[in-house]
Design a protein around this motif. Structure first.
Motif, PDB file in Angstrom:
ATOM      1  N   CYS A   1      -2.433   5.952  -8.637  1.00  0.00           N
ATOM      2  CA  CYS A   1      -3.876   5.332  -7.890  1.00  0.00           C
ATOM      3  C   CYS A   1      -2.916   4.022  -6.734  1.00  0.00           C
ATOM      4  CB  CYS A   1      -4.515   4.425  -8.538  1.00  0.00           C
ATOM      5  SG  CYS A   1      -4.068   3.472  -9.693  1.00  0.00           S
ATOM      6  N   ALA A   2      -4.236   3.864  -5.475  1.00  0.00           N
ATOM      7  CA  ALA A   2      -3.820   2.995  -4.998  1.00  0.00           C
ATOM      8  C   ALA A   2      -5.284   2.345  -4.341  1.00  0.00           C
ATOM      9  CB  ALA A   2      -3.379   3.383  -3.322  1.00  0.00           C
ATOM     10  N   PRO A   3      -6.034   1.463  -3.528  1.00  0.00           N
ATOM     11  CA  PRO A   3      -6.678   1.218  -2.964  1.00  0.00           C
ATOM     12  C   PRO A   3      -7.369   2.240  -2.459  1.00  0.00           C
ATOM     13  CG  PRO A   3      -5.224  -0.812  -2.134  1.00  0.00           C
ATOM     14  CD  PRO A   3      -4.433   0.398  -3.626  1.00  0.00           C
ATOM     15  N   VAL A   4      -6.755   3.089  -1.477  1.00  0.00           N
ATOM     16  CA  VAL A   4      -7.243   4.343  -0.529  1.00  0.00           C
ATOM     17  C   VAL A   4      -6.562   5.121  -1.055  1.00  0.00           C
ATOM     18  CG1 VAL A   4      -7.052   2.314   1.699  1.00  0.00           C
ATOM     19  CG2 VAL A   4      -5.312   3.210   0.784  1.00  0.00           C
ATOM     20  N   PRO A   5      -7.376   6.873  -0.443  1.00  0.00           N
ATOM     21  CA  PRO A   5      -6.483   7.670  -1.251  1.00  0.00           C
ATOM     22  C   PRO A   5      -5.358   8.014  -0.815  1.00  0.00           C
ATOM     23  CG  PRO A   5      -9.048   8.315  -0.127  1.00  0.00           C
ATOM     24  CD  PRO A   5      -8.368   6.056  -0.386  1.00  0.00           C
ATOM     25  N   ARG A   6      -5.701   8.041   0.994  1.00  0.00           N
ATOM     26  CA  ARG A   6      -4.179   8.157   1.266  1.00  0.00           C
ATOM     27  C   ARG A   6      -3.365   7.159   1.690  1.00  0.00           C
ATOM     28  NH1 ARG A   6      -3.308  13.496   2.296  1.00  0.00           N
ATOM     29  NH2 ARG A   6      -1.972  13.588   4.463  1.00  0.00           N
ATOM     30  N   LEU A   7      -2.075   6.972   1.752  1.00  0.00           N
ATOM     31  CA  LEU A   7      -1.302   6.031   2.639  1.00  0.00           C
ATOM     32  C   LEU A   7      -0.253   6.653   3.429  1.00  0.00           C
ATOM     33  CD1 LEU A   7       1.159   5.285   0.784  1.00  0.00           C
ATOM     34  CD2 LEU A   7      -1.105   3.385  -0.874  1.00  0.00           C
ATOM     35  N   ALA A   8       0.747   5.478   3.945  1.00  0.00           N
ATOM     36  CA  ALA A   8       1.810   6.152   4.845  1.00  0.00           C
ATOM     37  C   ALA A   8       2.816   4.999   3.602  1.00  0.00           C
ATOM     38  CB  ALA A   8       1.798   5.498   5.766  1.00  0.00           C
ATOM     39  N   THR A   9       3.900   5.853   3.732  1.00  0.00           N
ATOM     40  CA  THR A   9       5.163   5.435   2.983  1.00  0.00           C
ATOM     41  C   THR A   9       6.056   4.798   4.679  1.00  0.00           C
ATOM     42  OG1 THR A   9       6.688   7.511   3.210  1.00  0.00           O
ATOM     43  CG2 THR A   9       4.943   7.347   1.508  1.00  0.00           C
ATOM     44  N   SER A  10       7.634   4.500   3.173  1.00  0.00           N
ATOM     45  CA  SER A  10       8.417   4.064   4.319  1.00  0.00           C
ATOM     46  C   SER A  10       8.886   4.741   4.943  1.00  0.00           C
ATOM     47  CB  SER A  10       9.316   3.495   3.232  1.00  0.00           C
ATOM     48  OG  SER A  10       9.744   4.625   3.117  1.00  0.00           O
ATOM     49  N   LEU A  11       9.051   6.574   4.812  1.00  0.00           N
ATOM     50  CA  LEU A  11      10.031   7.112   5.943  1.00  0.00           C
ATOM     51  C   LEU A  11       8.637   7.870   6.612  1.00  0.00           C
ATOM     52  CD1 LEU A  11      11.367   8.775   3.057  1.00  0.00           C
ATOM     53  CD2 LEU A  11      12.704   7.807   4.923  1.00  0.00           C
ATOM     54  N   GLY A  12       7.542   7.084   6.648  1.00  0.00           N
ATOM     55  CA  GLY A  12       6.659   7.582   8.157  1.00  0.00           C
ATOM     56  C   GLY A  12       5.350   8.885   7.413  1.00  0.00           C
ATOM     57  N   VAL A  13       6.176   9.499   6.800  1.00  0.00           N
ATOM     58  CA  VAL A  13       5.270  10.631   5.337  1.00  0.00           C
ATOM     59  C   VAL A  13       3.853  10.328   4.511  1.00  0.00           C
ATOM     60  CG1 VAL A  13       7.078  12.369   5.839  1.00  0.00           C
ATOM     61  CG2 VAL A  13       6.690  10.972   3.780  1.00  0.00           C
ATOM     62  N   GLU A  14       3.168  10.379   5.202  1.00  0.00           N
ATOM     63  CA  GLU A  14       2.021  10.034   3.952  1.00  0.00           C
ATOM     64  C   GLU A  14       1.636  10.537   2.892  1.00  0.00           C
ATOM     65  OE1 GLU A  14      -1.633  10.840   6.100  1.00  0.00           O
ATOM     66  OE2 GLU A  14      -1.769   9.149   7.370  1.00  0.00           O
ATOM     67  N   ILE A  15       1.229   9.889   1.500  1.00  0.00           N
ATOM     68  CA  ILE A  15       0.619  10.583   0.247  1.00  0.00           C
ATOM     69  C   ILE A  15      -0.680  10.799   0.156  1.00  0.00           C
ATOM     70  CG2 ILE A  15       1.307   9.737  -1.687  1.00  0.00           C
ATOM     71  CD1 ILE A  15       3.830   8.185  -1.830  1.00  0.00           C
ATOM     72  N   GLY A  16      -1.120  11.420  -0.692  1.00  0.00           N
ATOM     73  CA  GLY A  16      -2.545  11.685  -0.794  1.00  0.00           C
ATOM     74  C   GLY A  16      -2.861  12.153  -1.768  1.00  0.00           C
ATOM     75  N   GLY A  17      -4.166  11.775  -1.981  1.00  0.00           N
ATOM     76  CA  GLY A  17      -4.383  12.846  -3.669  1.00  0.00           C
ATOM     77  C   GLY A  17      -4.684  11.604  -4.349  1.00  0.00           C
ATOM     78  N   LEU A  18      -4.454  10.513  -3.915  1.00  0.00           N
ATOM     79  CA  LEU A  18      -4.481   9.206  -5.070  1.00  0.00           C
ATOM     80  C   LEU A  18      -5.400   8.986  -5.600  1.00  0.00           C
ATOM     81  CD1 LEU A  18      -1.825   6.960  -3.067  1.00  0.00           C
ATOM     82  CD2 LEU A  18      -0.997   7.998  -5.084  1.00  0.00           C
ATOM     83  N   ARG A  19      -5.250   8.287  -7.313  1.00  0.00           N
ATOM     84  CA  ARG A  19      -6.932   7.914  -6.855  1.00  0.00           C
ATOM     85  C   ARG A  19      -6.699   6.449  -7.550  1.00  0.00           C
ATOM     86  NH1 ARG A  19      -6.774   9.223 -13.962  1.00  0.00           N
ATOM     87  NH2 ARG A  19      -8.802   7.910 -13.635  1.00  0.00           N
ATOM     88  N   ALA A  20      -8.396   6.272  -7.259  1.00  0.00           N
ATOM     89  CA  ALA A  20      -9.036   5.075  -6.753  1.00  0.00           C
ATOM     90  C   ALA A  20      -8.616   3.757  -8.403  1.00  0.00           C
ATOM     91  CB  ALA A  20     -10.628   5.019  -6.317  1.00  0.00           C
ATOM     92  N   LEU A  21      -8.302   2.634  -7.701  1.00  0.00           N
ATOM     93  CA  LEU A  21      -7.946   1.488  -8.893  1.00  0.00           C
ATOM     94  C   LEU A  21      -8.547   2.037  -9.989  1.00  0.00           C
ATOM     95  CD1 LEU A  21      -6.452  -1.502  -6.676  1.00  0.00           C
ATOM     96  CD2 LEU A  21      -5.400   0.446  -7.686  1.00  0.00           C
ATOM     97  N   PRO A  22      -8.475   1.617 -11.408  1.00  0.00           N
ATOM     98  CA  PRO A  22      -9.564   1.902 -12.233  1.00  0.00           C
ATOM     99  C   PRO A  22     -10.317   0.766 -12.113  1.00  0.00           C
ATOM    100  CG  PRO A  22      -7.533   1.667 -13.385  1.00  0.00           C
ATOM    101  CD  PRO A  22      -7.520   2.139 -11.701  1.00  0.00           C
TER     102      PRO A  22
END
Length: 320
Positions: free
Chosen positions: A40-61
């Motif tokens: 989970c994360a405060p946003v559903p998609r975010l950039a990583t240290s490598l520049g690629v993005e991670i998607g499909g993240l759950r909202a903070l419960p």
């Protein structure tokens, strides 16, 4: 009982801080551990240290379920990343989401987010060696430990991060699902040797290995695989495919230490691990570590470690 594991990410997450422990826990679940992973994360998609993005993240419960493990991952550029509104949202969330029975862990600079949320006050903790002063500034009452792989204080665990996140994950697997399954996961990950929370960040098993000479690495690999064996210089030279004289010179030049001193450091490191088993006498630990006698063991111990072996055993038992 199922352990619900919640990885919390912020933009700029250091990918190995996240992927290393997440894969270890995923493998454990696949191999039979009663774990349920959430990301989970405060946003559903975010950039990583490598520049690629991670998607499909759950909202903070809004709140965590009973019997949860919360893991806050680290970032690559803390000064910039933790000034972002997403990081502040995580800090605010950390102040109210954990329950009394929630176990909380951090990887690397994730400890700074825990500190900002007030979760480290009067607690033992650690972080990456380059961030120790920052952690002390954010949590002035915390008992910050230097040069530790990870630190456990009750339901709170903090790690040095990067590859030590895997060490922490394996410890969590062992605590929840047993040592045998943790060992199987370690083998699947091809982790050479698991470190405990009582080990230094700069492990003796990794020291003197920051060179590129293949012959020296071959000799070091042989000693590390069997530190208890009475290796002769001729046997090591045969493994390294060089002469004994040449190996001695190469070892001093590239590893920065003598062959005998290197082997003694590995044996002391092995002895530290064995001392954690209270069923083994110091004499038996000496034998299993490759020393000729307990007297020889104590003599070498004084050269490479503080105090005496029995004190190390008492410190380990007290910390656990």
């Amino acid at each position: 009982m199922t352990l619900s594991v919640w990885f919390v990410l912020t933009p700029g997450v250091l990918l190995l801080d996240y992927a290393g422990p997440a894969e270890a826990l995923r493998m454990a679940a696949e191999m039979g551990a009663d774990l349920l992973l959430h990301h989970c994360a405060p946003v559903p998609r975010l950039a990583t240290s490598l520049g690629v993005e991670i998607g499909g993240l759950r909202a903070l419960p809004p709140e965590l379920p009973p019997h949860s493990l919360l893991i806050v991952t680290g970032n690559a550029c803390e000064a910039e990343d933790y000034a972002r509104p997403e990081a502040h949202a995580v800090i605010d969330w950390l102040r109210h989401a954990p329950r009394a029975d929630t176990a909380i862990a951090s990887i690397c600079s994730g400890a700074l987010l825990l500190a900002a949320a007030g979760l480290l006050e009067h607690r033992q903790c650690t972080t990456h060696h380059s961030l120790i002063d920052d952690l002390r500034a954010l949590a002035p009452t915390a008992r910050v430990q230097e040069n530790r792989v990870f630190v456990e204080d009750g339901q709170l665990l903090t790690s040095a991060g990067i590859t030590t996140g895997i060490d922490l994950a394996l410890y969590l697997i062992e605590r929840h699902a047993g040592a045998e399954l943790a060992a199987r996961v370690a083998r699947r990950l091809v982790v050479y040797l698991r470190r405990s929370g009582h080990d230094e960040q700069l492990s003796p098993w990794l020291a003197h290995r920051n060179h590129l000479h293949p012959a020296v690495h071959r000799a070091q690999d042989a000693m590390a695989q069997e530190p208890e064996r009475s290796w002769t210089l001729a046997e090591l030279a045969q493994r390294a495919h060089v002469s004994t004289r040449h190996l001695t010179r190469l070892f001093a030049e590239h590893a920065g230490v003598g062959v005998l001193a290197y082997q003694q450091q590995l044996r002391i490191a092995r002895a530290r691990e064995l001392l954690a088993d209270g069923r083994l006498s110091v004499e038996r630990v000496a034998e299993l570590s490759g020393f000729n006698s307990a007297r020889d063991f104590r003599r070498v111990w004084r050269r490479h470690a503080a105090g005496v072996p029995r004190e190390q055993r008492r410190r380990t038992a007290a910390a656990r």
